[in-house]
Design a protein around this motif. Structure first.
Motif, PDB file in Angstrom:
ATOM      1  N   ALA A  23       0.864  -1.180   0.000  1.00 15.37           N
ATOM      2  CA  ALA A  23       0.000   0.000   0.000  1.00 15.37           C
ATOM      3  C   ALA A  23       0.898   1.227   0.000  1.00 15.37           C
ATOM      4  O   ALA A  23       1.875   1.290   0.750  1.00 15.37           O
ATOM      5  N   ILE A  24       0.581   2.184  -0.846  1.00 18.70           N
ATOM      6  CA  ILE A  24       1.354   3.424  -0.955  1.00 18.70           C
ATOM      7  C   ILE A  24       0.417   4.574  -0.623  1.00 18.70           C
ATOM      8  O   ILE A  24      -0.610   4.759  -1.282  1.00 18.70           O
ATOM      9  N   ALA A  25       0.754   5.335   0.419  1.00 19.79           N
ATOM     10  CA  ALA A  25      -0.080   6.447   0.863  1.00 19.79           C
ATOM     11  C   ALA A  25       0.538   7.766   0.415  1.00 19.79           C
ATOM     12  O   ALA A  25       1.723   8.011   0.637  1.00 19.79           O
ATOM     13  N   ILE A  26      -0.273   8.598  -0.213  1.00 17.05           N
ATOM     14  CA  ILE A  26       0.168   9.906  -0.690  1.00 17.05           C
ATOM     15  C   ILE A  26      -0.612  10.972   0.068  1.00 17.05           C
ATOM     16  O   ILE A  26      -1.820  10.850   0.259  1.00 17.05           O
ATOM     17  N   GLY A  27       0.066  12.027   0.484  1.00 19.59           N
ATOM     18  CA  GLY A  27      -0.620  13.099   1.187  1.00 19.59           C
ATOM     19  C   GLY A  27       0.303  14.264   1.473  1.00 19.59           C
ATOM     20  O   GLY A  27       1.415  14.345   0.945  1.00 19.59           O
ATOM     21  N   SER A  28      -0.171  15.158   2.321  1.00 16.03           N
ATOM     22  CA  SER A  28       0.590  16.346   2.714  1.00 16.03           C
ATOM     23  C   SER A  28       0.485  16.547   4.223  1.00 16.03           C
ATOM     24  O   SER A  28      -0.112  17.515   4.698  1.00 16.03           O
ATOM     25  N   PRO A  29       1.065  15.649   5.013  1.00 21.25           N
ATOM     26  CA  PRO A  29       0.953  15.783   6.463  1.00 21.25           C
ATOM     27  C   PRO A  29       1.735  16.986   6.981  1.00 21.25           C
ATOM     28  O   PRO A  29       2.828  17.281   6.482  1.00 21.25           O
ATOM     29  N   GLU A  30       1.143  17.663   7.957  1.00 16.02           N
ATOM     30  CA  GLU A  30       1.830  18.796   8.589  1.00 16.02           C
ATOM     31  C   GLU A  30       2.367  19.798   7.567  1.00 16.02           C
ATOM     32  O   GLU A  30       3.438  20.374   7.750  1.00 16.02           O
ATOM     33  N   ASN A  31       1.671  19.960   6.447  1.00 13.32           N
ATOM     34  CA  ASN A  31       2.039  20.890   5.371  1.00 13.32           C
ATOM     35  C   ASN A  31       3.316  20.507   4.620  1.00 13.32           C
ATOM     36  O   ASN A  31       3.928  21.336   3.969  1.00 13.32           O
ATOM     37  N   TYR A  32       3.751  19.257   4.734  1.00  6.70           N
ATOM     38  CA  TYR A  32       4.854  18.769   3.907  1.00  6.70           C
ATOM     39  C   TYR A  32       4.251  18.221   2.626  1.00  6.70           C
ATOM     40  O   TYR A  32       3.690  17.126   2.599  1.00  6.70           O
TER      41      TYR A  32
END
Length: 105
Positions: A23-32
């Motif tokens: 599983a590959i998770a893509i996102g922008s945690p903590e504005n990264y």
């Protein structure tokens, strides 16, 4: 950078998602911006009861690291197909660390 001519995302069918797959998770945690983590699909058909006014059902559990702020990002399989949308993170103090995504199809 031009944002025209980009390929559309493809979606895996729910029956294609199997425990033990990557599983590959893509996102922008903590504005990264544009953060990517990888893990294993460790459970299907999970649920979280009473999260506000609703319950979350038909969730995919993965150990891909997802931090607050990643909700709404894609969860991909090893072929780059969307299998879900990152929806919930249960921190260790709530139970064992879990990351959950809504099933895409």
């Amino acid at each position: 950078m031009s944002k025209t001519g980009l390929p559309a995302a493809t979606f895996a069918h729910a029956s294609d998602v199997q425990v033990g797959e990557y599983a590959i998770a893509i996102g922008s945690p903590e504005n990264y911006s544009n953060s990517v983590t990888m893990g294993i699909i460790s459970g299907l058909d999970r649920s979280i009861e009473n999260t506000g006014d609703t319950s979350l059902v038909d969730l995919i559990q993965t150990d891909a690291a997802i931090s607050p702020g990643n909700s709404g990002g894609a969860l991909l399989d090893e072929y780059g197909r969307v299998v879900g949308i990152n929806e919930a993170y249960l921190p260790p103090e709530r139970r064992a660390r879990k990351t959950l995504a809504l099933l895409s199809g």
